[in-house]
Scaffold this active site. Structure first.
Site, PDB file in Angstrom:
ATOM      1  N   THR A  33       1.682  -4.249   4.294  1.00 22.97           N
ATOM      2  CA  THR A  33       1.560  -4.525   5.725  1.00 22.97           C
ATOM      3  C   THR A  33       0.989  -5.913   6.016  1.00 22.97           C
ATOM      4  OG1 THR A  33      -0.639  -3.510   5.850  1.00 22.97           O
ATOM      5  CG2 THR A  33       1.267  -2.078   6.269  1.00 22.97           C
ATOM      6  N   ASP A  34       0.340  -6.539   5.010  1.00 16.00           N
ATOM      7  CA  ASP A  34      -0.370  -7.789   5.306  1.00 16.00           C
ATOM      8  C   ASP A  34       0.552  -8.947   5.690  1.00 16.00           C
ATOM      9  OD1 ASP A  34      -2.714  -6.480   4.925  1.00 16.00           O
ATOM     10  OD2 ASP A  34      -3.223  -7.402   3.000  1.00 16.00           O
TER      11      ASP A  34
ATOM     12  N   THR B  29       0.829  -1.209   0.000  1.00 10.14           N
ATOM     13  CA  THR B  29       0.000   0.000   0.000  1.00 10.14           C
ATOM     14  C   THR B  29       0.858   1.251   0.000  1.00 10.14           C
ATOM     15  OG1 THR B  29      -1.863  -1.075   1.078  1.00 10.14           O
ATOM     16  CG2 THR B  29      -1.673   1.289   1.414  1.00 10.14           C
TER      17      THR B  29
ATOM     18  N   SER C 253       1.428  -7.546  -0.832  1.00 10.52           N
ATOM     19  CA  SER C 253       2.167  -8.531  -0.023  1.00 10.52           C
ATOM     20  C   SER C 253       1.359  -9.768   0.352  1.00 10.52           C
ATOM     21  CB  SER C 253       2.762  -7.892   1.230  1.00 10.52           C
ATOM     22  OG  SER C 253       1.805  -7.749   2.251  1.00 10.52           O
TER      23      SER C 253
HETATM   24  C1  SIN Z   1      -0.198  -5.267   1.057  1.00 10.35           C
HETATM   25  O1  SIN Z   1       0.019  -5.925   2.090  1.00 10.35           O
HETATM   26  O2  SIN Z   1       0.584  -5.262   0.096  1.00 10.35           O
HETATM   27  C2  SIN Z   1      -1.440  -4.459   0.930  1.00 10.35           C
HETATM   28  C3  SIN Z   1      -1.916  -3.945   2.232  1.00 10.35           C
HETATM   29  C4  SIN Z   1      -0.997  -2.956   2.861  1.00 10.35           C
HETATM   30  O3  SIN Z   1       0.146  -2.747   2.482  1.00 10.35           O
HETATM   31  O4  SIN Z   1      -1.451  -2.314   3.856  1.00 10.35           O
END
Ligand code: SIN
Length: 311
Positions: A95-96, A16, A62
């Protein structure tokens, strides 16, 4: 250890933090992994004063993180950390699965220089994007962590520094989505200055376990296959039996309560174990996985089962 190196290498993997939406007011309907690491760095004017090199290692959401990207990332991090002029490495990441990548890198590299993962909860196009501030903080931590007595793989988000072992995404949307649970964070970043919380009795970053380097060299196709199964009300042994029939090498069971298992899944796991499948649970009981979450315990088991490096 005093750190005289000043170069920070920033490796981009997507997420993100590199995401874009059609409107600056849209914080949810965006596409992750659109801006390159070069474009992302250009959105942070405060970094102009810092000596930085960047490299795009991947460009993914991710949720789709793969073992092949982990291996490529681990090799690039190892390469840059070995350069005397490099103070630390920053990795921009979705973040995932950030906590999984952090734990993987800690266990395969056990780095003595800081490796700092960061991400964002809002896309780069958001009017209130959190990515630029997180990236600025992450670079500050990469430059200051060694002198502050912090090393290893860290995660820096929302002004907070977490260790690779403890960090987890605890909320799907809040800016302060990440937590270190009962252990608490290691440090805070305040106006670009790293403030260690060690004086408050916080445990060291990620322990001092030696690196399990085989994953950097073993062909990914030969990595042991370890899957997670979940014990829950009404569970059966069907998933365990199907995975065993499919040739799984290890099973990590996410237990209920204080490590309890539904008796049907437990029976299937004991059969699997008797057939040679390595079984761990993410709480107490069958050979335990300690305090690790299921996703990190899966990594630990996979690395433990990794074929040794040929002499
Ligand atoms: C991801 O994990 O690539 C999408 C969600 C995020 O980064 O918050």
């Amino acid at each position: 250890m005093q750190n005289s190196a000043s170069l920070v290498v920033v490796l981009g993997t997507g997420g993100t933090i590199a995401g874009t939406a059609a409107s600056s007011s849209d914080d949810s309907g965006y596409t992750a992994a659109q801006l390159s690491i070069t474009q992302l760095l250009a959105t942070v004017p405060g970094l102009a004063r810092v000596q930085i090199e960047s490299e795009q290692v991947a460009q993914i959401d991710s949720k789709d993180m793969s073992h092949a990207i982990w291996q490529a990332l681990g090799l690039r991090v190892a390469y840059h950390l070995a350069r005397a002029e490099v103070a630390g490495v920053v990795i921009t990441h979705g973040t995932d699965t950030l906590e999984e990548t952090a734990y993987f890198l800690q266990r395969v590299l056990a780095p003595t220089k800081p490796v700092v993962l960061t991400g964002a909860m809002r896309p780069a196009t958001s009017a209130q994007a959190d990515g630029p501030c997180n990236l600025l903080d992450a670079v500050a931590v990469a430059r200051q962590a060694t002198d502050a007595g912090l090393n290893g793989v860290l995660a820096v988000l929302h002004g907070t520094v977490h260790g690779a072992r403890q960090v987890r995404k605890a909320h799907p949307a809040r800016l302060d989505a990440f937590s270190s649970g009962d252990a608490g964070p290691l440090a805070a970043v305040d106006n670009g200055v790293l403030r260690s919380l060690a004086a408050q009795g916080v445990a060291p970053a990620s322990g001092h376990l030696p690196p399990l380097t085989a994953a950097l060299h073993c062909p990914v196709a030969d990595w042991p296959r370890v899957e997670i199964v979940v014990s829950h009300a009404g569970a059966s042994g069907a998933v365990v039996r199907a995975l065993c029939a499919d040739g799984v090498d290890g099973l990590l069971v996410a237990a209920t309560g204080n490590g309890t298992l539904h008796h049907e899944i437990e029976a299937a796991l004991l059969t699997a174990q008797a057939q040679g499948v390595a079984v761990r649970r993410s709480a107490q009981g069958l050979p335990g996985a300690g305090d690790l979450s299921p996703v990190k315990a899966r990594i630990e088991l996979m690395l433990a089962l990794m074929p040794p490096i040929a002499p």
